[in-house]
Design a protein around this motif. Structure first.
Motif, PDB file in Angstrom:
ATOM      1  N   ALA A 294       0.619  -1.350  -0.054  1.00 35.42           N
ATOM      2  CA  ALA A 294       0.140   0.022   0.026  1.00 35.42           C
ATOM      3  C   ALA A 294       1.000   1.120  -0.071  1.00 35.42           C
ATOM      4  N   PRO A 295       0.904   2.164  -0.912  1.00 37.09           N
ATOM      5  CA  PRO A 295       1.680   3.215  -1.334  1.00 37.09           C
ATOM      6  C   PRO A 295       1.100   4.431  -0.199  1.00 37.09           C
ATOM      7  N   ASP A 296       0.126   4.406   0.432  1.00 38.20           N
ATOM      8  CA  ASP A 296      -0.208   5.580   1.303  1.00 38.20           C
ATOM      9  C   ASP A 296       0.379   5.306   2.590  1.00 38.20           C
ATOM     10  N   GLY A 297       1.235   4.379   2.913  1.00 40.62           N
ATOM     11  CA  GLY A 297       2.288   4.520   4.017  1.00 40.62           C
ATOM     12  C   GLY A 297       3.317   5.596   3.881  1.00 40.62           C
ATOM     13  N   MET A 298       3.721   5.890   2.845  1.00 38.57           N
ATOM     14  CA  MET A 298       4.470   7.066   2.965  1.00 38.57           C
ATOM     15  C   MET A 298       4.031   8.346   3.271  1.00 38.57           C
ATOM     16  N   ALA A 299       2.682   8.537   2.873  1.00 35.75           N
ATOM     17  CA  ALA A 299       2.356   9.922   3.094  1.00 35.75           C
ATOM     18  C   ALA A 299       1.816   9.734   4.513  1.00 35.75           C
ATOM     19  N   HIS A 300       1.263   8.707   4.948  1.00 35.39           N
ATOM     20  CA  HIS A 300       0.803   8.792   6.585  1.00 35.39           C
ATOM     21  C   HIS A 300       2.197   8.893   7.457  1.00 35.39           C
ATOM     22  N   PHE A 301       3.420   8.277   7.072  1.00 33.09           N
ATOM     23  CA  PHE A 301       4.445   8.216   7.630  1.00 33.09           C
ATOM     24  C   PHE A 301       4.927   9.846   8.053  1.00 33.09           C
ATOM     25  N   PHE A 302       4.903  10.610   6.727  1.00 31.22           N
ATOM     26  CA  PHE A 302       5.225  11.821   6.787  1.00 31.22           C
ATOM     27  C   PHE A 302       4.332  12.892   7.433  1.00 31.22           C
ATOM     28  N   ARG A 303       3.118  12.470   7.358  1.00 33.07           N
ATOM     29  CA  ARG A 303       1.976  13.340   8.265  1.00 33.07           C
ATOM     30  C   ARG A 303       2.339  12.929   9.621  1.00 33.07           C
ATOM     31  N   THR A 304       2.569  11.884  10.035  1.00 31.13           N
ATOM     32  CA  THR A 304       2.917  11.441  11.545  1.00 31.13           C
ATOM     33  C   THR A 304       4.086  12.167  12.046  1.00 31.13           C
ATOM     34  N   LEU A 305       5.357  12.344  11.378  1.00 33.64           N
ATOM     35  CA  LEU A 305       6.354  13.083  11.508  1.00 33.64           C
ATOM     36  C   LEU A 305       6.032  14.511  11.684  1.00 33.64           C
ATOM     37  N   GLU A 306       5.107  15.161  10.643  1.00 31.85           N
ATOM     38  CA  GLU A 306       4.727  16.686  10.793  1.00 31.85           C
ATOM     39  C   GLU A 306       4.094  16.928  12.018  1.00 31.85           C
ATOM     40  N   LYS A 307       3.331  16.187  12.681  1.00 34.66           N
ATOM     41  CA  LYS A 307       2.590  16.488  13.945  1.00 34.66           C
ATOM     42  C   LYS A 307       3.427  16.171  14.928  1.00 34.66           C
ATOM     43  N   GLN A 308       4.336  15.270  15.013  1.00 36.02           N
ATOM     44  CA  GLN A 308       5.163  15.022  16.163  1.00 36.02           C
ATOM     45  C   GLN A 308       6.419  15.659  16.359  1.00 36.02           C
ATOM     46  N   ALA A 309       6.736  16.443  15.239  1.00 35.66           N
ATOM     47  CA  ALA A 309       8.067  16.986  15.240  1.00 35.66           C
ATOM     48  C   ALA A 309       8.568  17.734  16.256  1.00 35.66           C
ATOM     49  N   PRO A 310       7.703  18.694  17.036  1.00 38.48           N
ATOM     50  CA  PRO A 310       7.998  19.189  18.210  1.00 38.48           C
ATOM     51  C   PRO A 310       8.422  18.400  19.414  1.00 38.48           C
ATOM     52  N   GLN A 311       7.967  17.434  19.586  1.00 38.37           N
ATOM     53  CA  GLN A 311       8.273  16.463  20.589  1.00 38.37           C
ATOM     54  C   GLN A 311       9.156  15.554  20.537  1.00 38.37           C
ATOM     55  N   MET A 312       9.748  15.043  19.240  1.00 39.10           N
ATOM     56  CA  MET A 312      10.629  13.787  18.979  1.00 39.10           C
ATOM     57  C   MET A 312      11.700  14.160  18.310  1.00 39.10           C
ATOM     58  N   PRO A 313      12.936  13.521  18.617  1.00 37.18           N
ATOM     59  CA  PRO A 313      14.255  13.944  17.833  1.00 37.18           C
ATOM     60  C   PRO A 313      14.020  13.360  16.425  1.00 37.18           C
ATOM     61  N   ILE A 314      13.763  14.116  15.545  1.00 36.16           N
ATOM     62  CA  ILE A 314      13.590  13.636  14.070  1.00 36.16           C
ATOM     63  C   ILE A 314      14.914  14.112  13.212  1.00 36.16           C
ATOM     64  N   ALA A 315      15.636  13.301  13.005  1.00 37.07           N
ATOM     65  CA  ALA A 315      17.032  13.798  12.276  1.00 37.07           C
ATOM     66  C   ALA A 315      16.592  13.758  10.571  1.00 37.07           C
ATOM     67  N   LEU A 316      15.423  12.732  10.500  1.00 33.34           N
ATOM     68  CA  LEU A 316      15.079  12.697   9.060  1.00 33.34           C
ATOM     69  C   LEU A 316      14.552  13.901   8.387  1.00 33.34           C
ATOM     70  N   LEU A 317      14.114  14.839   9.092  1.00 39.34           N
ATOM     71  CA  LEU A 317      13.408  15.961   8.629  1.00 39.34           C
ATOM     72  C   LEU A 317      14.638  16.961   8.190  1.00 39.34           C
ATOM     73  N   SER A 318      15.609  16.769   8.813  1.00 36.49           N
ATOM     74  CA  SER A 318      16.747  17.941   8.495  1.00 36.49           C
ATOM     75  C   SER A 318      17.465  17.457   7.035  1.00 36.49           C
ATOM     76  N   SER A 319      17.376  16.066   6.871  1.00 42.63           N
ATOM     77  CA  SER A 319      18.417  15.777   5.577  1.00 42.63           C
ATOM     78  C   SER A 319      17.273  15.472   4.540  1.00 42.63           C
TER      79      SER A 319
END
Length: 369
Positions: free
Chosen positions: A299-324
């Motif tokens: 199912a390809p929608d997993g890619m969009a779901h994951f980035f939406r999850t990161l978008e919401k959780q970014a202030p609370q989580m150490p997300i190196a992925l969003l910098s690169s």
């Protein structure tokens, strides 16, 4: 005061920027008074005239003392004119040499500036071909050299003692990754890095490393598959090589082509987790990653779901992925539009015990011997 000129006084025990002072000549002596400070008296025979400054046009008068070398420099053109105009005649020859050197330096800098401007114009005219040049260079790296570089980079990462190459999470990576890379020219290697940040990266030649924090943050194996599909395309399209050429230069590329990858691998291992890609390369990896998911019947929608999850959780989580791999709103919307344009079909859920996979990367489990 007539004959006085304002200077800055420099010395080993003084601030790097010097201290303000007033100076004047009395007969064959130079008098200097810092603000505040004692009056310094230096015989003209002890003075040495030097040229310095960014444009090599500043005048310095220096002398040696038991505590180290001291020097003064006029603060502006008026102060320098007063110094030159009131200096004893025995300094004339040295001051004239300084003036000639200053004029020569200014001519040289004008020439350099002109050449630099011409070079800038030439580079600007050629800039539009730079992406094609980088692609050409990456495509001329032999696959065997690329594979050797990736393996050497992984070996460097292993030295840190945090690379995990077996267990439920690695099994999940291999199962999903195997489906995404069927028929690839590369032999893929999948590994987990014992880091809590949310990150994943691709090394040349088929090496994919995922942080355990990303496994913990993904809600389903399909979300992990979306990230892996993206990273795989960075390898398949040689994006990592292109980024490496940008970051390390053509000399590094030549080293790889010639077969000596050890030094380059060390540098790449140091920066691999923060390699950044252009927006065009990120968009290409997203688009081709969605195609790979469809081919693998995931199912390809997993890619969009994951980035939406990161978008919401970014202030609370150490997300190196969003910098690169910046997950901007425009990028997420492009992924969602790409999914909407795909042919409608049913995708069977991935047969992976996701609860067991996430349990294997929990901090308590990771700390267990």
């Amino acid at each position: 005061m007539n004959g006085h000129f304002t200077v800055r006084l420099y010395g080993r025990d003084l601030p790097a920027a010097g201290v303000p002072a007033s100076a004047w000549f009395v007969g064959q002596h130079l008098r200097v008074v810092a603000e505040p400070g004692p009056e310094l008296d230096v015989a003209v025979d002890q003075l040495r005239i030097d040229t310095g400054g960014f444009d090599h046009d500043r005048l310095y008068l220096g002398w040696d003392t038991p505590a180290g070398r001291l020097s003064i420099s006029p603060v502006d053109a008026a102060a320098e004119a007063t110094l030159v105009g009131t200096a004893p005649t025995r300094l004339d020859a040295a001051l004239q040499r300084h003036a000639r050197g200053t004029r020569r330096s200014r001519r040289q800098w004008r020439l350099i500036t002109g050449v630099a401007a011409a070079a800038a114009l030439l580079l600007a005219s050629l800039w539009w071909t730079y992406g094609a040049l980088v692609s050409w260079a990456a495509n001329h790296v032999p696959p065997e050299a690329e594979a050797k570089l990736g393996a050497a980079t992984l070996a460097e990462l292993k030295k840190g003692g945090k690379l995990i190459e077996q267990g439920p999470a690695v099994d999940a990576l291999r199962e999903i990754g195997g489906r995404l890379t069927a028929g690839s020219r590369y032999t893929y290697h999948w590994a987990l890095l014992d880091e809590p940040s949310i990150n994943a990266f691709a090394a040349p030649g088929g090496q994919v490393v995922v942080h355990r924090g990303l496994i913990a943050a993904a809600r389903t194996p399909e979300e992990l598959a979306g990230v892996l599909a993206h990273e795989v395309q960075h390898i398949e399209q040689r994006h990592t090589l292109k980024s490496m050429i940008n970051g390390l230069g053509v000399a590094a590329l030549a080293t790889v082509v010639l077969g000596d990858v050890s030094a380059v691998a060390g540098m790449l291992a140091y920066q691999i987790g923060t390699l950044s890609y252009s927006r065009d390369l990120e968009a290409e990896a997203d688009r081709l990653g969605l195609d790979a998911l469809v081919r693998a019947r995931i199912a390809p929608d997993g890619m969009a779901h994951f980035f939406r999850t990161l978008e919401k959780q970014a202030p609370q989580m150490p997300i190196a992925l969003l910098s690169s791999h910046p997950a901007t709103e425009a990028r997420i919307e492009a992924i969602e539009a790409g999914i909407a344009a795909l042919p409608k079909q049913d995708y069977p859920p991935l047969a992976i015990d996701w609860a067991a996979v996430q349990a294997s990367v929990s901090p308590d489990h990771a700390a267990a011997p």
